[in-house]
Design an enzyme around this catalytic site. Structure first.
Site, mmCIF file in Angstrom:
data_model
loop_
_atom_site.group_PDB
_atom_site.id
_atom_site.type_symbol
_atom_site.label_atom_id
_atom_site.label_comp_id
_atom_site.label_asym_id
_atom_site.label_seq_id
_atom_site.Cartn_x
_atom_site.Cartn_y
_atom_site.Cartn_z
ATOM 1 N N HIS A 76 42.561 33.828 26.390
ATOM 2 C CA HIS A 76 41.493 33.043 26.250
ATOM 3 C C HIS A 76 41.730 31.788 27.256
ATOM 4 O O HIS A 76 41.113 31.243 27.786
ATOM 5 C CB HIS A 76 41.412 32.490 24.901
ATOM 6 C CG HIS A 76 40.446 31.665 24.542
ATOM 7 N ND1 HIS A 76 40.696 30.047 24.829
ATOM 8 C CD2 HIS A 76 39.005 31.448 24.447
ATOM 9 C CE1 HIS A 76 39.703 29.164 24.466
ATOM 10 N NE2 HIS A 76 38.650 30.116 24.465
ATOM 11 N N CYS A 116 32.539 42.020 37.223
ATOM 12 C CA CYS A 116 32.391 40.881 36.767
ATOM 13 C C CYS A 116 33.436 40.504 36.038
ATOM 14 O O CYS A 116 33.670 39.550 35.189
ATOM 15 C CB CYS A 116 30.901 40.657 35.958
ATOM 16 S SG CYS A 116 30.878 41.357 34.439
#
Length: 868
Positions: free
Chosen positions: A439, A816
């Site tokens: 994260h 992506c």
């Protein structure tokens, strides 16, 4: 020596330095080849010849010397230098002044004076004895050297006696005898065990060859100015035009380390290390001008900026060597662009010369290479750049400091979505856990924040608000620290920084890259701020807009939690109705920023528990705001908890089981698109992407619902909608069944973070704990979350691309994941026939250059073995 006396046949053992392209570096070595090129450019290179690898190998083994050109009359001196296959392999030291003996003293005396000539003879005896026979110079005595001619003659006689007794032979007086002995010594030294080990450590093959160069030396004069030096006409740090180098003036005739000498600047302010006194520009202005012209001629002729080694004799220039200018990443870009602009190389060559990842030094602040680095911790360099700030341990502390205009470094064991606001407030982020796709890493790269993750040797004591280093030092909250997210280092203090540079040659190079590439480069941008940054980097669109990041703002996360904790469909819809205008406003702003470019919006992906309050304090605070009992909030969070949430209720599964969430998001997209497209300016065509798909039946169900929302919005707004719908390929099954998915999809976008995680069976958040060990042991060539695994994940992508396009030839293919900014992964995408890659905004320039290089290499004609 006369040029016509030197052999020019490249198959012979000896070749003249004026032989041009016939002198090949694969036969005679890189330095000899370079001197031949400089000679061909018409530069004043001293005459000479080269001995081939085979010749040197033979004489080193005791074979006969080849026939050599005449070395000229007494007093003509020569240098013997090594010429390995590559400069990095190094080689034996040069031996200068070959040719000095009793017969040469008269001619040297006429030029230098008797004392200087005899002193030079004395020095050569010691140098020759050391190079050829291994004698320590101290065997000839030490102490103050005699300065007059009579004393020098006595000293030389003593040295010749010592030489004869120690070496068992008289000192050779004939220049050819001196040259042969020296050449054999250098050849034997190259084959010695120590030399072989050292050069193999520098990357040389075991059978690496050594050539030798014999060149005339400028004997020097009493008139002067005589001396030696080095010069380059570009700044090594910026690449801008500049005079760099220095000049050593000899007081008693030319020769390295011969007697007194003085260091001079080339011109005012242009010396490396200073010098004082007059400059070369003052004592020999014509020579400095000639050297500047030589640098320019070499740059045009050889297609690079070079540093020239030169000598002066009576002010006349002789060039001894030229090596490419050392340069940092910023200077490399400026040099390549300037060379292309003057026609020394073409634009394609300029593009291919720059390592894409080196552009990081332009994009972010960097620590000055000359600065002292007090490193107390290391981890993974997850987001490049450097930042200094006061240490804080909570997102709230970072936000409070930002409100006071104080710069901070946020340190966490690992970050969660609730830390995003604190990350935006900090100058850098440090975590003890996590990998390249954790994260903290993903968010930091998206907003251009320096970040070091997985610094597992550091201990974070949250209770005492301190960080403990492996060496025992304790850094408490408020301590001044610096992160280097490029190198993965944590430092005490505030070393000097270098500011980013996004204009000038950097911008021009990227303009050329855009003209050369035919692979699109989009950005992963989740907020209007990131979209604005991406547009500033001239992207071809947004390839991934992660909508969940829009919900973590302080005024939104509470409503999101209410929606998740709702016990009835009516309550859930009421919360979604409050979220709708928030999300629509974000889409309106992003669409305005990205007008005329595609925007791919990924519907909600993460498991819902990530939005819920974590600890007892957060739960109590949320309960007080909403009026819910803390026990109810805790129980609901427990109900949503999963054993393996990353493989649980997330992605398309949320859209299937809780369709109102995706319906709200689709409505926000469509209403925003209609609002933005009402004027006549370039319209936006949103691309809605369904995440974590495994089967086409999931796509068909969600697509039908989204199409229904589109129809409803068209009727309500009395407007027509243009949009595309596709899927994010993140599971191995989706890759294998891409032919099915292509039937219902306009595009497939590969989310390589999750695809890598699921293909390997690795947790991308936990792999950082052992990934360095795996790479160091050679189990993995590279961290697969940093650079795409071409053998496994890449093969799945190739299968998917082939099957998808077979079913739907118009299918758009994109990448992506975080690999979109990794140059090897970009090259793979080009070869695989993808339409675009998408990466974090601050990786876009890297991807643009990598895409240009991939396009150029794909278009380059094949080269046969004979060079045709």
């Amino acid at each position: 020596m006369k040029a016509q006396e030197i052999i020019r046949d490249p198959n012979e053992a000896v070749i003249g330095l004026d032989a041009g392209d016939a002198l090949r570096d694969a036969v005679f070595g890189r330095r000899a080849w370079k001197l031949a090129q400089l000679t061909a450019l018409g530069l004043p290179v001293p005459a000479g010849f080269a001995l081939s690898f085979g010749c040197v190998r033979e004489i080193g083994a005791g074979g006969a010397m080849p026939a050599l050109p005449d070395l000229g009359p007494p007093g003509r001196l020569h240098a013997l230098r090594s010429s390995p296959g590559a400069r990095a392999w190094s080689g034996p030291d040069a031996l200068l002044d070959i040719g000095i003996g009793e017969a040469a003293i008269g001619a040297l005396t006429e030029r230098l004076g008797e004392a200087a000539a005899l002193d030079r003879y004395r020095r050569f005896i010691a140098a020759f004895a050391h190079a050829v026979h291994g004698l320590d110079p101290e065997v000839f005595g030490s102490g103050r050297e005699p300065g007059d001619a009579a004393g020098l003659r006595v000293r030389i006689a003593d040295m010749l006696d010592v030489f004869a007794s120690r070496c068992g032979t008289a000192f050779p007086q004939a220049p050819k005898d001196q040259l042969e002995a020296a050449a054999r010594a250098l050849a034997r030294a190259w084959q010695g065990a120590t030399a072989r080990i050292l050069r193999e450590a520098r990357g040389a093959p075991p059978d690496a060859g050594l050539g030798l160069i014999v060149q005339e030396m400028a004997p020097g004069t009493r008139a002067g100015p005589d001396g030696e030096g080095a010069i380059q006409t570009v700044d090594s740090r910026s690449g801008a035009p500049a005079f760099e180098g220095d000049f050593w003036r000899f007081e008693t005739g030319y020769g390295r380390a011969l007697g007194p000498r003085t260091r001079l600047a080339l011109r005012d302010g242009a010396a490396e290390g200073g010098g004082g006194g007059p400059t070369l520009a003052e004592i020999a202005p014509d020579a400095l001008s000639a050297l500047g012209d030589a640098c320019a001629r070499i740059a045009r002729g050889l297609g690079d900026a070079y540093r020239i080694a030169f000598v002066l004799q009576g002010g006349a220039v002789a060039i001894l060597d030229a090596v490419p200018v050392r340069r940092n990443a910023r200077a490399a870009v400026r040099i390549a662009v300037d060379l292309a602009k003057v026609g020394a190389i073409d634009r394609d060559q300029a593009l291919l010369r720059i390592e894409p990842l080196s552009l990081v030094e332009h994009l972010h602040p960097q620590i000055d290479p000359a600065a002292r680095r007090d490193v107390f911790g290391t981890g993974l360099g997850a987001s490049p750049g450097a930042a200094t700030g006061r240490l804080v341990f909570t997102a709230e502390a970072a936000q409070a400091a930002a409100a006071r205009d104080e710069e901070t470094i946020l340190a966490r064991v690992e970050t969660s979505p609730e830390d995003i606001r604190g990350m935006h407030s900090a100058r850098g982020v440090l975590t003890m856990r996590g990998g390249m796709t954790s994260h903290a890493a993903v968010i930091a790269r998206g907003i251009g924040l320096p970040c070091v993750v997985g610094a597992r040797e550091l201990k974070l004591d949250a209770a005492r608000r301190s960080l403990i280093a492996p060496d025992g030092r304790v850094f408490r909250e408020g301590a001044l620290v610096t992160l280097d997210g490029t190198r993965g280092e944590v430092m005490a203090g505030a070393p000097a920084m270098i500011a980013p540079e996004l204009g000038g040659a950097f911008s021009e190079l990227l303009d050329w890259a855009d003209a050369a590439r035919d692979l699109g480069v989009r950005a992963n941008a989740d907020t209007p701020g990131e979209a604005r940054a991406a547009r500033g980097f001239r992207v071809d669109g947004i390839g991934l807009c992660r909508t969940e990041h829009m919900f973590f703002a302080a005024e939104r996360v509470g409503v999101m939690r209410e929606m998740i904790l709702a016990e009835t469909e009516e309550a859930r819809q009421a919360a979604l109705d409050r979220l709708l205008p928030m999300q629509r406003a974000d889409f309106v702003e992003i669409f305005e920023i990205m007008r005329g470019l595609p925007v791919t919006i990924r519907l909600l992906d993460p498991p819902l528990h990530e939005f819920l309050p974590g600890g007892p304090e957060e739960i109590a605070e949320f309960a007080a705001v909403t009026g819910l009992a803390a026990e109810v909030v805790t129980a609901r969070a427990r109900d949503l908890a999963e054993i393996n949430p990353m493989l649980g209720m997330r992605g398309v599964r949320l859209g299937v089981v809780m369709p109102a969430i995706y319906a709200m998001q689709a409505r926000a997209v469509f209403e925003a698109a209609i609002a933005v497209n009402r004027d006549a300016r370039a319209p936006v065509v949103p691309e809605i992407m369904i995440p974590l798909v495994s089967a086409n039946r999931e796509v068909e169900l969600v697509k039908a619902r989204i199409d229904a929302v589109a129809s409803a919005v068209e009727a309500e707004q009395d407007a027509r909608l243009a949009y595309k719908l596709g899927v994010m390929v993140e599971t191995p099954r989706a890759a294998l069944r891409a032919g099915d998915l292509a039937a219902s999809s306009a595009f497939l976008s590969f989310g390589t973070n999750d695809l890598t995680q699921m293909t390997y069976g690795l947790s991308r958040d936990d792999a950082g704990r052992f990934m360095r060990d795996y790479v160091n042991l050679g189990l993995f060539a590279e961290d697969p979350f940093r650079s795409l695994d071409l053998e496994g994940v890449g093969e799945l992508m190739l299968i998917a691309a082939s099957r998808g396009r077979a079913r739907n030839p118009a299918l758009t293919l994109g990448l992506c994941g975080e690999h979109g900014g990794d140059p090897p992964s970009v090259r793979f995408s080009k070869l695989a026939g993808f339409d675009y890659v998408s990466c974090s905004p601050f990786r876009v320039p890297i991807a643009r250059l990598a895409a240009a290089q991939a396009s150029l290499l794909v278009r380059a004609p094949a080269v046969s073995d004979d060079g045709a």
